[in-house]
Design an enzyme around this catalytic site. Structure first.
Site, PDB file in Angstrom:
ATOM      1  N   LYS A   1       0.821  -1.220   0.000  1.00 40.71           N
ATOM      2  CA  LYS A   1       0.000   0.000   0.000  1.00 40.71           C
ATOM      3  C   LYS A   1       0.852   1.266   0.000  1.00 40.71           C
ATOM      4  O   LYS A   1       0.431   2.278  -0.546  1.00 40.71           O
ATOM      5  CB  LYS A   1      -1.054   0.005   1.101  1.00 40.71           C
ATOM      6  CG  LYS A   1      -0.537  -0.102   2.489  1.00 40.71           C
ATOM      7  CD  LYS A   1      -1.686  -0.260   3.448  1.00 40.71           C
ATOM      8  CE  LYS A   1      -1.230  -0.796   4.779  1.00 40.71           C
ATOM      9  NZ  LYS A   1      -0.009  -0.229   5.368  1.00 40.71           N
TER      10      LYS A   1
ATOM     11  N   ARG B   1      -5.865   1.628  12.583  1.00 43.93           N
ATOM     12  CA  ARG B   1      -5.354   0.259  12.623  1.00 43.93           C
ATOM     13  C   ARG B   1      -6.127  -0.594  13.609  1.00 43.93           C
ATOM     14  O   ARG B   1      -5.841  -1.766  13.748  1.00 43.93           O
ATOM     15  CB  ARG B   1      -3.908   0.302  13.051  1.00 43.93           C
ATOM     16  CG  ARG B   1      -2.945  -0.260  12.001  1.00 43.93           C
ATOM     17  CD  ARG B   1      -1.567  -0.065  12.564  1.00 43.93           C
ATOM     18  NE  ARG B   1      -0.541  -0.731  11.855  1.00 43.93           N
ATOM     19  CZ  ARG B   1       0.342  -0.141  11.071  1.00 43.93           C
ATOM     20  NH1 ARG B   1       0.222   1.134  10.790  1.00 43.93           N
ATOM     21  NH2 ARG B   1       1.327  -0.819  10.545  1.00 43.93           N
TER      22      ARG B   1
ATOM     23  N   ARG C   1      12.840  -6.974   1.881  1.00 42.35           N
ATOM     24  CA  ARG C   1      12.649  -5.543   1.637  1.00 42.35           C
ATOM     25  C   ARG C   1      13.832  -4.708   2.138  1.00 42.35           C
ATOM     26  O   ARG C   1      14.337  -4.914   3.227  1.00 42.35           O
ATOM     27  CB  ARG C   1      11.370  -5.097   2.347  1.00 42.35           C
ATOM     28  CG  ARG C   1      10.980  -3.677   2.059  1.00 42.35           C
ATOM     29  CD  ARG C   1       9.516  -3.482   2.225  1.00 42.35           C
ATOM     30  NE  ARG C   1       9.093  -3.448   3.609  1.00 42.35           N
ATOM     31  CZ  ARG C   1       7.839  -3.194   3.980  1.00 42.35           C
ATOM     32  NH1 ARG C   1       6.897  -2.987   3.073  1.00 42.35           N
ATOM     33  NH2 ARG C   1       7.522  -3.160   5.245  1.00 42.35           N
TER      34      ARG C   1
ATOM     35  N   ARG D   1      14.636  -2.213   7.648  1.00 39.68           N
ATOM     36  CA  ARG D   1      13.989  -1.563   8.784  1.00 39.68           C
ATOM     37  C   ARG D   1      14.011  -2.498   9.986  1.00 39.68           C
ATOM     38  O   ARG D   1      13.817  -3.699   9.833  1.00 39.68           O
ATOM     39  CB  ARG D   1      12.522  -1.252   8.440  1.00 39.68           C
ATOM     40  CG  ARG D   1      12.359  -0.067   7.551  1.00 39.68           C
ATOM     41  CD  ARG D   1      10.960   0.114   6.985  1.00 39.68           C
ATOM     42  NE  ARG D   1       9.852  -0.321   7.825  1.00 39.68           N
ATOM     43  CZ  ARG D   1       8.568  -0.199   7.467  1.00 39.68           C
ATOM     44  NH1 ARG D   1       8.238   0.344   6.304  1.00 39.68           N
ATOM     45  NH2 ARG D   1       7.608  -0.623   8.257  1.00 39.68           N
TER      46      ARG D   1
ATOM     47  N   ARG E   1       4.178  -8.194  13.885  1.00 38.78           N
ATOM     48  CA  ARG E   1       3.343  -7.235  13.141  1.00 38.78           C
ATOM     49  C   ARG E   1       2.181  -7.933  12.452  1.00 38.78           C
ATOM     50  O   ARG E   1       1.072  -7.418  12.420  1.00 38.78           O
ATOM     51  CB  ARG E   1       4.193  -6.493  12.097  1.00 38.78           C
ATOM     52  CG  ARG E   1       5.104  -5.448  12.725  1.00 38.78           C
ATOM     53  CD  ARG E   1       6.199  -5.053  11.788  1.00 38.78           C
ATOM     54  NE  ARG E   1       5.713  -4.282  10.666  1.00 38.78           N
ATOM     55  CZ  ARG E   1       6.361  -4.167   9.510  1.00 38.78           C
ATOM     56  NH1 ARG E   1       7.517  -4.792   9.338  1.00 38.78           N
ATOM     57  NH2 ARG E   1       5.870  -3.446   8.539  1.00 38.78           N
TER      58      ARG E   1
HETATM   59  P1  AMP Z   1       3.956   1.053   9.240  1.00 41.48           P
HETATM   60  O1  AMP Z   1       5.042   1.795   8.562  1.00 41.48           O
HETATM   61  O2  AMP Z   1       2.580   1.522   8.870  1.00 41.48           O
HETATM   62  O3  AMP Z   1       4.103  -0.440   9.126  1.00 41.48           O
HETATM   63  O4  AMP Z   1       4.087   1.395  10.807  1.00 41.48           O
HETATM   64  C1  AMP Z   1       5.246   1.062  11.523  1.00 41.48           C
HETATM   65  C2  AMP Z   1       4.927   0.870  12.986  1.00 41.48           C
HETATM   66  O5  AMP Z   1       4.425   2.092  13.564  1.00 41.48           O
HETATM   67  C3  AMP Z   1       3.853  -0.165  13.305  1.00 41.48           C
HETATM   68  O6  AMP Z   1       4.354  -1.491  13.324  1.00 41.48           O
HETATM   69  C4  AMP Z   1       3.404   0.298  14.683  1.00 41.48           C
HETATM   70  O7  AMP Z   1       4.349  -0.036  15.678  1.00 41.48           O
HETATM   71  C5  AMP Z   1       3.439   1.807  14.540  1.00 41.48           C
HETATM   72  N1  AMP Z   1       2.135   2.314  14.041  1.00 41.48           N
HETATM   73  C6  AMP Z   1       1.925   2.949  12.853  1.00 41.48           C
HETATM   74  N2  AMP Z   1       0.634   3.302  12.734  1.00 41.48           N
HETATM   75  C7  AMP Z   1       0.003   2.879  13.865  1.00 41.48           C
HETATM   76  C8  AMP Z   1      -1.345   2.919  14.322  1.00 41.48           C
HETATM   77  N3  AMP Z   1      -2.325   3.479  13.591  1.00 41.48           N
HETATM   78  N4  AMP Z   1      -1.637   2.361  15.524  1.00 41.48           N
HETATM   79  C9  AMP Z   1      -0.668   1.801  16.280  1.00 41.48           C
HETATM   80  N5  AMP Z   1       0.617   1.700  15.897  1.00 41.48           N
HETATM   81  C10 AMP Z   1       0.962   2.238  14.701  1.00 41.48           C
END
Ligand code: AMP
Length: 246
Positions: free
Chosen positions: A41, A120, A159, A192, A203
């Site tokens: 996404k 989320r 990745r 990352r 995750r």
């Molecule tokens: P992402 O890049 O969207 O995978 O986000 C990386 C990390 O940030 C996630 O694994 C969570 O630890 C935290 N995170 C991002 N967005 C949220 C959210 N809406 N609610 C809770 N944790 C979040």
């Protein structure tokens, strides 16, 4: 990229105003991008930004920006958030909801928005509904990028992300011309912390337990568009454009 596209308000909150340097589009898109980690996404968001001009509001980018600050400059609310993120766990709802409240201007932006990684959880989705209603703003739709778990694991485990421009490569499917170096800006490529295998498992567990129920949440409201997320990024983008009629 325009100053508006630098997402000043998204990174620093409502007090940091983005200059309004672009005319409002004829049709405003206010979209949520939903999908498991690794569903692609983020890549679709980048393509949509180019097409629509709306900002990519990635919640993960806000936490990563906080993580990249020297520890003493990290706002207190962000200190524990960054620890949750590094473990691959979700940051607590109240922290995330406070952050989004402090970024309401992004939700009312006349360029529209592409929310990625928020909401989320159902609690976050309800908070977003309330916030949008408060501001008299309707969602245009929720794009759900649908993909099987085995494919996700294959994608995430290879990745590589550029430290500088955040471009994403894959060891097998889209390797950089020179190993470890970004094709686009020459920056250093890295894995990352939350793309390490243990964090990936956590995750995906968090996604299944907390985020997957949002598919039904938005389906019931008639806002959900399911897009098969297999195949090349351009193919998936063509499906996205079809769904949006753009
Ligand atoms: P992402 O890049 O969207 O995978 O986000 C990386 C990390 O940030 C996630 O694994 C969570 O630890 C935290 N995170 C991002 N967005 C949220 C959210 N809406 N609610 C809770 N944790 C979040």
């Amino acid at each position: 990229m325009s100053a508006h596209g630098e997402r000043v308000t998204w990174f620093y909150g409502d007090e940091a105003e983005c200059p309004s340097d672009q005319p409002a589009p004829a049709r405003v898109h206010r979209l949520i991008l939903l999908g498991a980690p690794g569903s692609g996404k983020g890549t679709q968001a980048a393509l949509l930004v180019e097409r629509l001009g709306a900002c990519h509001l990635a919640m993960g980018d806000v936490f990563r920006a906080a993580r990249d600050l020297p520890e003493e400059e990290r706002p207190p609310a962000m200190r524990s958030a960054v620890e949750y993120m590094n473990r691959g766990e979700l940051v607590p709802d109240d922290t995330v909801i406070d952050l989004i409240r402090d970024r309401s201007k992004c939700l009312t932006c006349e360029q529209g928005f592409l929310l990625d990684g928020f909401p989320r959880t159902v609690k976050q989705a309800q908070a977003l509904d309330e916030l949008l209603a408060e501001h008299g703003v309707d969602l245009s739709g929720v794009l759900y990028y649908d993909i099987a778990e085995e494919e996700i694991i294959r994608r995430i485990s290879g990745r590589l992300t550029c430290r500088q421009c955040k471009a994403v490569f894959h060891e097998e499917t889209s390797p950089p011309a020179t190993p470890g170096v970004c094709d686009r800006c020459g920056g250093e490529l890295y894995r990352r912390t939350d793309d390490e295998p243990e964090s990936v498992k956590t995750r995906l567990g968090a996604y299944e337990a907390s985020t997957a129920p949002l598919v039904e949440y938005y389906e019931k409201r008639g806002l959900l568009y399911t897009i098969p997320a297999t195949g090349a990024a351009e193919t998936i983008f063509a499906r996205t454009c079809d769904v949006l009629g753009i």
